[in-house]
Design an enzyme around this catalytic site. Structure first.
Site, short mmCIF file in Angstrom:
data_model
loop_
_atom_site.label_atom_id
_atom_site.label_comp_id
_atom_site.label_asym_id
_atom_site.label_seq_id
_atom_site.Cartn_x
_atom_site.Cartn_y
_atom_site.Cartn_z
CB SER A 140 7.43 -8.64 7.67
OG SER A 140 6.57 -8.21 6.64
CE1 TYR A 153 10.27 -11.84 4.32
CE2 TYR A 153 8.03 -10.98 4.41
CZ TYR A 153 9.39 -10.81 4.61
OH TYR A 153 9.86 -9.63 5.13
#
Length: 181
Positions: A140, A153
């Site tokens: 990501s 995250y």
């Protein structure tokens, strides 16, 4: 590989995992779909088999559970037909670091990093010995941008990027393609 390799895809019941399943099925690859939601995988498998004629196996697994993760690791080590791993399973949790529960964060790390690492580790030696294959790890942009505020995250996705870069340097000379998406 003299035949088209099978592809094992984690997090395959929806989203990016399902999109990878559709694309690989259209190219004639047999699939092994891994996710928690059996009903969604069965529906996807039925549709892809009907549209493309490929064989599709389903493994219901929560990759944060050691025994279920071990089942998938064993399949990757032992099934020589699998030549491509798509490490897509992952999760995110909302809130700031100090608002997140330690248990929730630990599950996120287990899925986004530990499971991904263990699955890559399960298949990489076999692919290197064969001199071909691929490992695709889903990362990501958040792994590059701490200002987005998704601290844990983002840290797991930074791990995915760094691991993928290192594995690529190590495995490319052995014929194994490693990609972070």
């Amino acid at each position: 590989m003299t035949t088209i390799p099978s592809v094992l895809i984690t997090g395959a019941s929806t989203g990016i995992g399902a999109a990878y399943a559709e694309r690989f099925a259209r190219r004639g690859h047999d699939l092994v779909l891994v996710a928690r939601d059996t009903a969604r995988m069965e529906a996807l498998a039925a549709r892809l088999h009907q549209e493309n004629g490929v064989a599709i196996d389903i493994i219901q697994a929560d990759l944060t559970q050691p025994a279920e993760l071990a089942t998938v690791e064993t399949r990757l080590r032992d099934d020589a037909r699998i030549g491509i791993l798509v490490n897509n399973a992952g999760t995110a949790i909302g809130g700031s670091f100090i608002e997140q529960s330690t248990d929730d964060v630990a599950r996120l790390v287990a899925l986004n990093t530990t499971a991904l690492l263990r699955l890559a580790s399960a298949i990489a030696p076999r692919l290197a010995a064969a001199g071909e294959g691929a490992i695709i790890n889903i990362g990501s942009v958040v792994g590059l941008a701490p200002e987005f505020g998704m601290t844990v995250y983002g840290a797991t996705k930074a791990f995915v990027l760094f691991l993928s870069q290192g594995l690529s340097l190590e495995l490319a000379p052995k014929g194994v393609y490693v990609q972070a998406v």
